[in-house]
Design an enzyme around this catalytic site. Structure first.
Site, short mmCIF file in Angstrom:
data_model
loop_
_atom_site.label_atom_id
_atom_site.label_comp_id
_atom_site.label_asym_id
_atom_site.label_seq_id
_atom_site.Cartn_x
_atom_site.Cartn_y
_atom_site.Cartn_z
N GLY A 199 -82.27 142.41 126.19
CA GLY A 199 -82.82 142.48 127.54
C GLY A 199 -82.00 143.42 128.40
O GLY A 199 -81.13 144.15 127.93
N HIS A 241 -88.32 131.97 108.97
CA HIS A 241 -87.67 130.77 108.44
C HIS A 241 -87.84 130.64 106.92
O HIS A 241 -87.15 129.86 106.27
CB HIS A 241 -88.24 129.52 109.13
CG HIS A 241 -87.19 128.50 109.48
ND1 HIS A 241 -86.12 128.23 108.66
CD2 HIS A 241 -87.03 127.70 110.56
CE1 HIS A 241 -85.36 127.30 109.22
NE2 HIS A 241 -85.89 126.97 110.39
N ASP A 275 -82.20 130.61 107.81
CA ASP A 275 -82.18 129.42 108.65
C ASP A 275 -81.45 129.71 109.95
O ASP A 275 -80.69 130.67 110.06
CB ASP A 275 -81.48 128.27 107.92
CG ASP A 275 -82.17 127.95 106.61
OD1 ASP A 275 -83.39 127.74 106.63
OD2 ASP A 275 -81.49 127.96 105.57
#
Lengths: 409, 81
Positions: free
Chosen positions: A357, A384, A388
């Site tokens: 950002g 996923h 993890d």
């Protein structure tokens, strides 16, 4: 006709940059092709001599069509070798991963006002600017009356022979005042690009179980270091801070192989090479994420030069075929648009996307003291199936660590 | 270079970076970054192009003095003297 993405079905030869008899070497740009999404410069994957051109300029053909024949050294011209500009963009050095889609998009594109311009190829536009040609007086002979490079050159020649032309200033108005009735090439791309982004992002959301992580990064060291480096450099060599972000991601991902590569046929295929896709937005809406190759191995100056060149060509619509086909991880930096956090959508078949950002000044506590620091939010969207959250968190922390030691990047 | 020549050069280089920009509708007193939706990379490429064409070395700290088209013209004409 090379495949420039899984969604590409047809391509139009806008221009040939070679003719029969020309010697070419691997990597040379031989043609300019219009796909649904953009105008792409096609690189040749084989050295040799152009034997013949099969598909003429202006013609649209399906992916896989023979468009030209290249004679390799030692071959006789007579029976033309069936070595065409390759079908999938990979035959020369087989990469680990299968070729994948080109369409890119990670974030909803900010749409701009509909473009209104002449139907003209970007290449012809550049030539027109260079030769100071008044486009309102050029008759297009390309597909649907599009102005080609040859048209511009012809007009330039005619203008030279004719009395003085009001060159310079005429270019811009000519483009602006093009009758709105004529659909511009840009509009076609725009519509097609939205479709491609829709298909790719819907697939991502449908197939990829995303997880998202975010962390604040103190950017004071990185920014101070960059500022002092830039002071020493001539303008052409100055770097933007995005380069530090790209290099940090590339170095960090070496230790997190499960973030770098592709999910294909129900399994993860790691890539040793780190090709970082950079999401670059287009003014007329939409975005493309071409790759900078081997970012982990390049010095900052070289990454900056690559990035600068890439952005320029994305915006001028002159991408090369190899750049849009093989990113192994993508970085999106929405800081320019002023938002603090971006939650990315993974670009299939990749498995991770790192977002940055805007850098904002925030109170920051460190060693028991509070001070104002430039702070940036780094986010990770990861697949996923391949990794993890625990590893994802360590990956983000590693990126942060690299940004705290900019001199080592 | 006259101011008109400088202005033409600036716009020409800007159009190379952002081909869809309409020179007619640019308000010379409003920030170009906003009007033309330029990001930091566009600005840098544009500064480099101006440097290549004019030879003027523009320090990073001076970018702020080139925010609008009018600013650019006056900055460059000063530096070219």
């Amino acid at each position: 006709m090379p495949s420039l993405g899984a969604d590409m079905e047809v391509g139009t030869i806008l221009q040939w940059l070679v003719k029969p008899g020309d010697a070419v070497k691997r990597g040379d740009i031989v043609a300019v092709v219009d796909t649904e999404k953009a105008t792409i410069e096609i690189e040749v994957f084989q050295s040799g001599v152009i034997d013949r051109i099969v598909v003429p300029e202006g013609e649209q053909v399906p992916v896989g069509t023979l468009i030209a024949v290249i004679r390799t050294d030692g071959e006789v011209a007579a029976p033309p070798a069936p070595v065409a500009v390759p079908t999938p963009p990979a035959p020369a050095a087989p990469p680990v991963a299968a070729p994948k889609p080109m369409e890119k998009p990670t974030v909803p594109a900010v749409s701009a006002a509909p473009p209104h311009r002449l139907r003209i190829s970007p290449l012809a536009m550049r030539v027109a600017v260079d030769l100071k040609v008044d486009l309102s007086k050029v008759k297009g002979t390309g597909p649907d009356g599009a102005i080609t490079k040859a048209d511009v050159e012809r007009a330039a020649k005619a203008a030279k022979e004719a009395p003085a032309v009001e060159a310079l200033a005429a270019i811009a108005p000519a483009v602006a005042k093009a009758p709105p009735a004529r659909p511009a090439a840009a509009i076609d791309h725009h519509v097609a690009m939205r479709r491609v982004i829709a298909a790719s992002m819907a697939r991502s959301k449908r197939e990829i179980p995303h997880y998202y992580l975010a962390t604040h990064v103190d950017m004071s060291r990185a920014m101070a270091w960059l500022q002092s480096e830039n002071l020493k450099l001539p303008i052409a060599n100055r770097a933007l801070y995005s380069v530090l972000l790209l290099k940090s991601v590339a170095l960090a991902v070496r230790d997190f192989p499960e973030m770098n590569g592709y999910w294909i046929d129900n399994s993860f295929r790691h890539s040793d090479a780190v090709h970082v896709g950079v999401a670059i937005s287009l003014r007329k809406g939409g975005l493309i994420a071409p790759a900078i190759h081997d970012v982990d191995k390049k010095p900052l100056g070289e990454i900056m030069a690559n990035l600068r060149d890439l952005v320029k060509r994305v915006r001028a619509e002159t991408l090369r075929s190899s750049e849009i086909a093989d990113a192994t991880i993508t970085v999106t930096s929405l800081g320019e648009q002023g938002v603090e956090t971006v939650f990315g959508i993974i670009y299939p078949p990749q498995v991770a996307l790192v977002g940055f950002g805007k850098i904002v000044e925030r109170p920051w506590a460190s060693n028991g003291m509070i001070g104002a620091r430039p702070v940036m939010m780094a986010t990770l969207a990861a697949d996923h199936r391949a990794s993890d959250g625990h590893r994802g968190g360590l990956f983000l922390a590693a990126i942060d660590r690299f940004l705290q030691e900019p001199e080592k990047l | 270079m006259t101011n008109d020549e400088i202005r033409a050069l600036i716009l020409r280089e800007l159009r190379r970076i952002a081909p869809e920009i309409d020179a007619d509708t640019i308000d010379p007193s409003v920030e170009l970054r906003e009007q033309a939706d330029l990001d930091s990379m566009d600005i840098l490429n544009w500064m480099i192009a101006i440097h290549e064409k004019t030879g003027v070395e523009i320090p990073e700290a001076d970018y702020a003095r080139m925010a609008t088209l009018n600013d650019c013209v006056s900055y460059l004409s000063q530096r070219l003297k």
